[in-house]
Design an enzyme around this catalytic site. Structure first.
Site, short mmCIF file in Angstrom:
data_model
loop_
_atom_site.label_atom_id
_atom_site.label_comp_id
_atom_site.label_asym_id
_atom_site.label_seq_id
_atom_site.Cartn_x
_atom_site.Cartn_y
_atom_site.Cartn_z
N ASP A 363 -1.26 18.19 1.83
CA ASP A 363 -2.60 18.70 1.52
C ASP A 363 -3.55 17.54 1.26
O ASP A 363 -3.31 16.70 0.41
CB ASP A 363 -2.52 19.66 0.35
N THR A 364 -4.61 17.53 2.00
CA THR A 364 -5.40 16.33 2.25
C THR A 364 -6.83 16.75 2.51
O THR A 364 -7.10 17.91 2.79
CB THR A 364 -4.80 15.64 3.50
N VAL A 365 -7.76 15.79 2.46
CA VAL A 365 -9.11 16.04 2.96
C VAL A 365 -9.47 14.96 3.97
O VAL A 365 -9.14 13.79 3.80
CB VAL A 365 -10.17 16.07 1.83
N SER A 382 -5.84 11.79 0.10
CA SER A 382 -4.81 12.78 -0.21
C SER A 382 -4.05 12.44 -1.48
O SER A 382 -3.97 11.27 -1.88
CB SER A 382 -3.82 12.84 0.96
N MET A 445 -6.66 17.67 7.67
CA MET A 445 -5.57 17.64 6.71
C MET A 445 -4.32 18.17 7.39
O MET A 445 -4.37 18.64 8.52
CB MET A 445 -5.89 18.51 5.50
#
Length: 551
Positions: A363-365, A382, A445
């Site tokens: 889970d990331t941007v 992240s 992501m």
């Protein structure tokens, strides 16, 4: 209906001067405000990255890492910045073995065994902006929005509410049950023990104080100050491994971007320890596939992209780690010859069996920025799993990442744990150049899904002529596994046709049907620059909470 005759739920954002796209609208607003006040793309990216670390805390934060691609229009130079942290000096195989562990825990202090690099990355990028790109914004100005939302509060998104509730599952101490961590309860849950609901205001008072210290004293406040001692003390009291020296000696590094070609365009990514070369490898394979004879959205389309992904991942998993510890033959992996060899392995009638269980999370941007002068940033940030390690050192508000849980405890594994080593990293921001200038700035992501979604965006825009919003919204797939599953599946969004789904099953794919728009597929974003009129086209993913904003 968009200009290509395809239905989209959102319009593509168009602007003559500048564009920002992020997976949270408040972060996009922070970035565009900097651009409207005369800031450059790097400055806007820092403001957006700092803001989203507050308002999207389940996906990223100052306790995580980031990677950058920065195009300097004045000097006609593309630079890459690796702002990922290294394992601590005491992070050894022997330590975990003495705990009778066969793998590094996914949550808790033992998962937080790498130094968070994000803030050091912001500062290094800001220094470059000031020195080389005529940047005019002061460091503390770029953190003002983040501090405001941490102190005064921000409306919780449906995504945060959903992932908070998922992680309160008391039956699962390995990946969830995060309320067992005192500071997590204090910050992310209400006094009732329940999660914040979408639309309720949430404040992060400790994080606001930490950000104010960083704004006043720079990154050294985090890496060589009293708060560093606070983090280390709390970690070590709970059997964590990071030391004060680990933080003091952390560095973010300028590295040479890696590249390949696709349909005559130059494609750039960041080098290992990032999996960026896997994203390039997929396109290198697809260069040998004639999409003129493959209908977009057909079973053949999904099949060939899934198979190219598997083949690229074989090379990735054989070599990817910190190149300072093990050499990686990038020239061979990304050669035209290797692309042809792998493409020849694709059988349109049946699926390749990939035994390795692919990591289901990440889970990331990702965010992108282009300014009025043509400077561009592709940035990804992240804390690894949603809410990272779940561990927050007391009174700091810093949710530490669990990226180090990706290390192997097998001494013969290419990515085995070693002190001061950077782990295999899924984060990889991308750009495509048309001629000598940026044309597409894009990313997403999603851990293992990042190379897959990047391939979807590139093929749909360059091969099929989708506009950026249509490419983002089109039905997606993800090859990999989900939590608790012991094998990979080909996950498909429910909008994919019944005929295509059945054909994929007939070819041997283990198909799993998900919702029509599921964030399991990641939150993607794209900016396209029209080389004729210099108009910027921005898109944001309806699977997330973002916005593309231009002026």
């Amino acid at each position: 209906m968009n200009q290509n005759g395809r239905f989209t739920y959102r319009a593509t954002t168009m602007a003559p001067n500048a564009m920002v796209t992020t997976p949270h609208y408040l972060a996009s607003q922070a970035g565009i405000k900097v651009l409207q006040e005369g800031g450059n793309a790097v400055e806007a990216a820092i403001a957006a990255a700092a803001t989203i670390s507050v308002v999207y805390p389940h996906m990223n934060g100052i306790g995580g890492d980031n990677f950058w691609l920065i195009y300097d229009a004045k000097n006609k130079e593309l630079k890459a910045l690796n702002a990922s942290g290294r394992a601590g000096e005491n992070a050894t195989l022997q330590y975990y073995q003495k705990q009778n562990l066969k793998k590094i825990p996914s949550r808790g202090p033992l998962a937080a065994n790498t130094v968070p690099g994000a803030v050091a990355g912001w500062e290094k990028a800001h220094q470059y902006s000031t020195q080389k790109m005529s940047g005019s914004f002061k460091w503390d100005q770029l953190l003002a929005s983040a501090i405001f939302y941490a102190k005064e509060g921000f409306p919780v998104t449906p995504s945060q509410e959903y992932w908070t509730n998922i992680n309160l599952d008391e039956r699962d101490d390995e990946f969830r049950h995060l309320q067992r961590f005192l500071e997590f309860r204090k910050i992310f849950l209400k006094s009732s023990g329940l999660s914040y609901k979408a639309g309720e205001l949430m404040k992060q008072t400790d994080l606001a104080l930490t950000l104010e210290g960083i704004a006043q004293k720079g990154a050294q406040f985090l890496y060589n100050g009293e708060i560093t001692k606070m983090m280390v003390k709390d970690l070590q009291e709970k059997e964590g491994l990071l030391t004060f020296s680990d933080f003091v000696h952390h560095t973010s590094d300028w590295v040479e971007p890696i590249s390949g070609t696709y349909r005559g365009y130059k494609v750039y990514n960041v080098p290992p320890n990032s999996q960026g070369f896997a994203s390039l490898s997929i396109l290198n394979i697809l260069n040998n596939i004639d999409f003129e004879y493959i209908k977009e959205g057909s079973a053949d389309y999904y099949h060939v992209l899934a198979e190219a992904t598997k083949l690229a991942f074989f090379d990735r998993d054989r070599y990817l780690t910190d190149p300072d510890f093990s050499p990686i033959p990038l020239d061979d992996i990304l050669s035209v010859k290797r692309g042809m060899e792998l493409a020849e392995k694709i059988d349109f009638t049946r699926a390749i069996d990939m035994e390795k269980q692919l990591d289901p999370k990440g889970d990331t941007v990702w965010l992108g920025v282009v300014d009025k002068d043509g400077n561009a940033v592709s940035l990804i940030q992240s804390i690894y799993h949603e809410f990272g390690s779940g561990f927050i050192p007391k009174n700091t508000g810093i949710l530490l990442q669990n990226r180090g849980s990706y290390f192997s405890l097998d001494p013969n594994h290419v990515n085995c744990l070693q002190p001061k080593k950077r782990t295999y990293h899924t984060l990889n921001p991308a750009m495509i150049f048309k001629g000598n200038e940026p044309y597409l700035i894009y990313g997403t992501m999603g851990g293992e899904g990042q190379p897959q979604t990047q391939a979807a965006l590139v093929t749909r825009i360059l091969d099929y002529g989708h506009d950026v919003q249509a490419a983002i919204e089109a039905p997606r797939w993800l090859y990999g596994r989900t939590w608790g599953a012991d094998s990979n599946s080909l996950k498909l969004e429910g909008r994919i046709s019944t005929a295509a789904i059945q054909s994929l099953k007939n070819r041997g794919h283990n198909v799993e049907i998900l919702g029509h728009f599921t964030d399991v597929m990641g939150h993607a974003g794209v900016i396209k620059i029209d080389p004729e009129y210099n108009v910027k086209y921005g898109g944001a993913d309806p699977r997330g909470d973002g916005a593309a904003i231009g002026y």
